[in-house]
Design a protein around this motif. Structure first.
Motif, PDB file in Angstrom:
ATOM      1  N   ILE A  56      36.355  45.339  45.499  1.00 21.92           N
ATOM      2  CA  ILE A  56      35.146  44.581  45.841  1.00 21.92           C
ATOM      3  C   ILE A  56      34.772  44.925  47.281  1.00 21.92           C
ATOM      4  O   ILE A  56      35.561  44.720  48.206  1.00 21.92           O
ATOM      5  CB  ILE A  56      35.387  43.069  45.695  1.00 21.92           C
ATOM      6  N   VAL A  57      33.579  45.463  47.456  1.00 21.89           N
ATOM      7  CA  VAL A  57      33.145  45.844  48.803  1.00 21.89           C
ATOM      8  C   VAL A  57      32.141  44.846  49.380  1.00 21.89           C
ATOM      9  O   VAL A  57      31.834  44.907  50.576  1.00 21.89           O
ATOM     10  CB  VAL A  57      32.535  47.262  48.787  1.00 21.89           C
ATOM     11  N   ARG A  58      31.606  43.990  48.569  1.00 18.23           N
ATOM     12  CA  ARG A  58      30.717  42.941  49.087  1.00 18.23           C
ATOM     13  C   ARG A  58      30.853  41.712  48.199  1.00 18.23           C
ATOM     14  O   ARG A  58      30.500  41.805  47.012  1.00 18.23           O
ATOM     15  CB  ARG A  58      29.276  43.422  49.096  1.00 18.23           C
ATOM     16  N   PRO A  59      31.388  40.644  48.693  1.00 17.02           N
ATOM     17  CA  PRO A  59      31.934  40.455  50.042  1.00 17.02           C
ATOM     18  C   PRO A  59      33.219  41.243  50.206  1.00 17.02           C
ATOM     19  O   PRO A  59      33.901  41.548  49.225  1.00 17.02           O
ATOM     20  CB  PRO A  59      32.196  38.946  50.088  1.00 17.02           C
ATOM     21  N   ARG A  60      33.549  41.578  51.442  1.00 14.72           N
ATOM     22  CA  ARG A  60      34.702  42.429  51.689  1.00 14.72           C
ATOM     23  C   ARG A  60      35.985  41.628  51.476  1.00 14.72           C
ATOM     24  O   ARG A  60      36.245  40.662  52.163  1.00 14.72           O
ATOM     25  CB  ARG A  60      34.665  43.005  53.103  1.00 14.72           C
ATOM     26  N   LEU A  61      36.770  42.083  50.494  1.00 18.36           N
ATOM     27  CA  LEU A  61      38.033  41.426  50.187  1.00 18.36           C
ATOM     28  C   LEU A  61      39.122  42.481  50.077  1.00 18.36           C
ATOM     29  O   LEU A  61      38.970  43.478  49.369  1.00 18.36           O
ATOM     30  CB  LEU A  61      37.929  40.652  48.857  1.00 18.36           C
ATOM     31  N   ARG A  62      40.203  42.268  50.805  1.00 21.32           N
ATOM     32  CA  ARG A  62      41.305  43.235  50.754  1.00 21.32           C
ATOM     33  C   ARG A  62      42.245  42.905  49.604  1.00 21.32           C
ATOM     34  O   ARG A  62      42.600  43.768  48.807  1.00 21.32           O
ATOM     35  CB  ARG A  62      42.089  43.226  52.082  1.00 21.32           C
ATOM     36  N   ASN A  63      42.692  41.710  49.538  1.00 22.59           N
ATOM     37  CA  ASN A  63      43.640  41.314  48.497  1.00 22.59           C
ATOM     38  C   ASN A  63      43.002  40.225  47.638  1.00 22.59           C
ATOM     39  O   ASN A  63      42.539  39.207  48.151  1.00 22.59           O
ATOM     40  CB  ASN A  63      44.937  40.779  49.103  1.00 22.59           C
ATOM     41  N   VAL A  64      42.992  40.441  46.367  1.00 24.58           N
ATOM     42  CA  VAL A  64      42.433  39.463  45.440  1.00 24.58           C
ATOM     43  C   VAL A  64      43.454  39.177  44.355  1.00 24.58           C
ATOM     44  O   VAL A  64      44.320  40.005  44.054  1.00 24.58           O
ATOM     45  CB  VAL A  64      41.118  39.956  44.811  1.00 24.58           C
ATOM     46  N   ASP A  65      43.335  37.984  43.793  1.00 28.77           N
ATOM     47  CA  ASP A  65      44.119  37.649  42.602  1.00 28.77           C
ATOM     48  C   ASP A  65      43.166  37.047  41.580  1.00 28.77           C
ATOM     49  O   ASP A  65      41.946  36.945  41.797  1.00 28.77           O
ATOM     50  CB  ASP A  65      45.265  36.702  42.944  1.00 28.77           C
ATOM     51  N   PHE A  66      43.711  36.619  40.471  1.00 29.72           N
ATOM     52  CA  PHE A  66      42.875  36.126  39.380  1.00 29.72           C
ATOM     53  C   PHE A  66      42.099  34.870  39.814  1.00 29.72           C
ATOM     54  O   PHE A  66      40.927  34.713  39.489  1.00 29.72           O
ATOM     55  CB  PHE A  66      43.757  35.810  38.163  1.00 29.72           C
ATOM     56  N   GLU A  67      42.752  33.975  40.567  1.00 30.92           N
ATOM     57  CA  GLU A  67      42.080  32.746  40.995  1.00 30.92           C
ATOM     58  C   GLU A  67      40.934  33.044  41.944  1.00 30.92           C
ATOM     59  O   GLU A  67      39.886  32.390  41.911  1.00 30.92           O
ATOM     60  CB  GLU A  67      43.093  31.801  41.668  1.00 30.92           C
ATOM     61  N   ILE A  68      41.115  34.068  42.782  1.00 30.21           N
ATOM     62  CA  ILE A  68      40.017  34.447  43.681  1.00 30.21           C
ATOM     63  C   ILE A  68      38.846  34.967  42.878  1.00 30.21           C
ATOM     64  O   ILE A  68      37.683  34.646  43.159  1.00 30.21           O
ATOM     65  CB  ILE A  68      40.498  35.501  44.706  1.00 30.21           C
ATOM     66  N   LEU A  69      39.147  35.805  41.867  1.00 34.33           N
ATOM     67  CA  LEU A  69      38.059  36.304  41.026  1.00 34.33           C
ATOM     68  C   LEU A  69      37.364  35.148  40.311  1.00 34.33           C
ATOM     69  O   LEU A  69      36.133  35.146  40.173  1.00 34.33           O
ATOM     70  CB  LEU A  69      38.607  37.317  40.012  1.00 34.33           C
ATOM     71  N   GLN A  70      38.128  34.183  39.847  1.00 27.35           N
ATOM     72  CA  GLN A  70      37.510  33.006  39.227  1.00 27.35           C
ATOM     73  C   GLN A  70      36.598  32.286  40.206  1.00 27.35           C
ATOM     74  O   GLN A  70      35.503  31.848  39.848  1.00 27.35           O
ATOM     75  CB  GLN A  70      38.594  32.036  38.741  1.00 27.35           C
ATOM     76  N   ALA A  71      37.049  32.168  41.427  1.00 27.46           N
ATOM     77  CA  ALA A  71      36.246  31.478  42.431  1.00 27.46           C
ATOM     78  C   ALA A  71      34.954  32.213  42.733  1.00 27.46           C
ATOM     79  O   ALA A  71      33.981  31.610  43.205  1.00 27.46           O
ATOM     80  CB  ALA A  71      37.062  31.298  43.706  1.00 27.46           C
ATOM     81  N   LEU A  72      34.945  33.523  42.484  1.00 28.26           N
ATOM     82  CA  LEU A  72      33.743  34.316  42.758  1.00 28.26           C
ATOM     83  C   LEU A  72      32.731  34.266  41.615  1.00 28.26           C
ATOM     84  O   LEU A  72      31.650  34.850  41.724  1.00 28.26           O
ATOM     85  CB  LEU A  72      34.131  35.771  43.017  1.00 28.26           C
ATOM     86  N   CYS A  73      33.097  33.629  40.515  1.00 32.87           N
ATOM     87  CA  CYS A  73      32.165  33.568  39.379  1.00 32.87           C
ATOM     88  C   CYS A  73      30.849  32.940  39.815  1.00 32.87           C
ATOM     89  O   CYS A  73      30.812  31.928  40.499  1.00 32.87           O
ATOM     90  CB  CYS A  73      32.782  32.760  38.247  1.00 32.87           C
ATOM     91  N   GLY A  74      29.794  33.558  39.378  1.00 30.96           N
ATOM     92  CA  GLY A  74      28.469  33.063  39.713  1.00 30.96           C
ATOM     93  C   GLY A  74      27.931  33.602  41.015  1.00 30.96           C
ATOM     94  O   GLY A  74      26.789  33.331  41.371  1.00 30.96           O
ATOM     95  N   ARG A  75      28.732  34.393  41.780  1.00 32.66           N
ATOM     96  CA  ARG A  75      28.248  34.943  43.047  1.00 32.66           C
ATOM     97  C   ARG A  75      27.966  36.432  42.886  1.00 32.66           C
ATOM     98  O   ARG A  75      28.591  37.124  42.075  1.00 32.66           O
ATOM     99  CB  ARG A  75      29.304  34.757  44.139  1.00 32.66           C
ATOM    100  N   GLY A  76      27.033  36.922  43.636  1.00 29.40           N
ATOM    101  CA  GLY A  76      26.701  38.347  43.583  1.00 29.40           C
ATOM    102  C   GLY A  76      27.825  39.203  44.163  1.00 29.40           C
ATOM    103  O   GLY A  76      28.392  38.885  45.195  1.00 29.40           O
TER     104      GLY A  76
END
Length: 550
Positions: A56-76
């Motif tokens: 993911i380059v926008r928003p810039r995220l270095r380390n992600v997990d499944f919960e972070i991806l869930q939290a990003l739902c609905g965002r560009g």
């Protein structure tokens, strides 16, 4: 997917509608990939680790997990793939299963030359790129659902608050109704003893002139106190919305003549002319509330005589009909002290009189005109005050709605004869728990020549009625053991030839609902306390035969 997305897409639908899509499981491995992505980036395939092939380059995220991806739902989001040849824009959305996430995306392609560099062809895209439409629809739906939920929550909260307020208002209204009923009963009960015994003394005679004058003063003062009690209770009932009008045949002319007869002696003793004018157009019978009409007439005529020291008081009754609408008019014109124009509206306010001097000189609660105006309004009219058009004094007038009815002797029987001096033959049972009221009723009935027996509760009344014959039962409402309504119900339901005995309520509970309860239980009449000799004589004349001889 769950209810926040609104979409439930099978793998086949994903492949057909979204050639650029990614499905990521809870271990951040790619579960499935769109055909167009697989064509451009061979490393992006099922089973590959998400972090190895995409970031993911926008928003810039270095380390992600499944919960972070869930939290990003609905965002560009902007996703860069492994070979850097393609970037995807899109939104994560939930799948129906809680352990998978879906990215619906579109590639950044600005020109055909850029398209060629990616290695893609027009055929690699869906016929219509539905991603923007779906994302917009999803966002709108999410917003609408969110707003709807917030609105529903607010409506529920307001509904609950309104329900609480309604319940509280109903409880307060019921408490107020019970209070009014109790106060009416408690005030009228001792008044019945005072007025009743005074009337017994006058009826039995044997008093010298001084004693008789004292008793008449007692009657007059008690009557004035009763009027104050009635005014306060009526005002409270009107304010609480509990006062309802009757609708029955009446003779308005007879109502007026009866009222005038009450004031005739006072007017003549003070040298005042009390004049009555009844227009020929006034029908003998109309449908209305004679009790409340009489109450307003008494107040207006009483005020006119109170504030008139010389001259005259003239009462006028009129009638006009416009199609199906009929209007009864009434006016009182006096030559009294008059009312300043600035005070004419104020005098209709509760507990208000024209000025302090009026209160000191003439007394009164200041409720009479307020109650009269509200009664007139309930009857479909308006009570007005003006100056006497012929000079000094005042004029009070109103018109009310009435209904025309065919005149019959039963509907409008005409004036009643004076029955106080008559005597009646018959056995009368009194059911009354108050010892003073029992004594008053016994003395009055004995004065009229009746054979009288008393019991102190409803159960004894039922036993007495079923044990021996009676010509009339006078039944109190509130009694121990059985109240009057319960006792009447038992009598009417008994398998006895005596169960049809005439029963008349004699009670201080005079609300419309109390009266209705008595009639529904099977009573034949209703007599309110304090008991008036004339009204009691009317009841006796209806059910007993005249006594011949001593």
């Amino acid at each position: 997917m769950d209810d926040r997305s609104g979409f439930t897409l099978s793998p086949q639908h994903l492949a057909e509608a979204f050639p650029f899509h990614l499905v990521v499981d809870r271990d951040l491995r790619i579960a499935s990939v769109g055909a167009s992505i697989a064509k451009v980036c061979g490393a992006v395939r099922p089973g590959a680790v998400w972090m190895d092939v995409a970031r993911i380059v926008r928003p810039r995220l270095r380390n992600v997990d499944f919960e972070i991806l869930q939290a990003l739902c609905g965002r560009g989001l902007v996703i860069a793939l492994e070979n850097e040849r393609l970037s995807l824009r899109g939104h994560f959305v939930y799948e129906a299963e809680p352990d998978r996430l879906v990215l619906l995306a579109s590639p950044f392609v600005a020109s055909s030359a850029e398209l060629a560099r990616t290695g893609l062809h027009v055929s690699d895209f869906a016929l219509h790129d539905a991603v923007p439409d779906l994302l917009i629809a999803n966002r709108v739906r999410d917003t609408s659902l969110s707003d709807a939920k917030r609105l529903a929550k607010r409506l529920v909260e307001k509904g609950e608050a309104l329900e609480v307020a309604r319940s509280a208002a109903e409880a307060a209204s019921a408490a107020k109704s019970r209070f009014l009923a109790r106060m009416s009963h408690e005030l009228r009960t001792p008044m019945n003893g005072i007025l009743g015994m005074a009337e017994v003394l006058l009826a039995e005679g044997g008093l010298d002139a001084r004693q008789e004058d004292s008793v008449r003063v007692m009657c007059g003062s008690s009557g004035a106190l009763l009027e104050i009690i009635n005014d306060l209770l009526d005002y409270a009932r009107i304010e609480a919305g509990f006062l309802e009008l009757e609708s029955r045949p009446m003779s308005p002319a007879e109502v007026l003549l009866d009222v005038v007869s009450c004031f005739r002696h006072d007017a003549e003793s003070r040298g005042l002319q009390l004049e009555v004018e009844i227009e020929p157009a006034v029908p003998r019978c109309l449908v209305g509330d004679p009790k409340r009409l009489r109450q307003v007439m008494v107040n207006l005529l009483g005020n006119a005589l109170k504030f008139t020291h010389c001259g005259s008081v003239r009462a006028r009754l009129g009638f006009r009909s416009e199609g199906e609408r009929a209007r009864l008019s009434f006016s009182v014109v006096d030559t009294g002290v008059g009312i300043d124009e600035g005070a004419r509206d104020r005098i209709f306010e509760p507990f208000v009189q024209a000025d302090e001097e009026t209160t000191r000189q003439f007394g009164g609660t200041g409720l009479g005109l307020s109650i009269s105006r509200q009664l007139v309004e309930l009857m479909g009219g308006e009570l007005r005050c003006a100056a006497n058009p012929e000079g000094r004094g005042s004029c009070f007038a109103f018109e009310i709605d009435v209904k025309q009815v065919e005149c019959t002797a039963q509907a409008c029987p005409g004036p009643k004869a004076v029955l106080e001096t008559r005597r009646f033959a018959g056995r009368v049972l009194i059911a009354e728990d108050n010892a003073i009221n029992r004594k008053v009723a016994e003395r009055l009935l004995q004065h009229f020549g009746c054979e009288v027996h008393s019991v102190e509760n409803g159960r004894y009344a039922v036993e007495a009625v079923l044990r021996e014959p009676w010509d009339l039962v006078l039944m109190d409402y509130h009694m121990p053991e059985l109240d009057g309504v319960q006792a009447t119900t038992c009598i009417r339901g008994a398998a006895s030839e005596r169960s049809g005995v005439p029963i008349v309520a004699m009670t201080a509970s005079v609300r419309d609902e109390d009266r209705q309860s008595c009639f529904e239980a099977g009573m034949n009449g209703f007599l309110g306390k304090p008991v008036n000799r004339q009204h009691l004589a009317d009841v006796l004349a209806q059910w007993l035969r005249p006594r011949v001889g001593p």
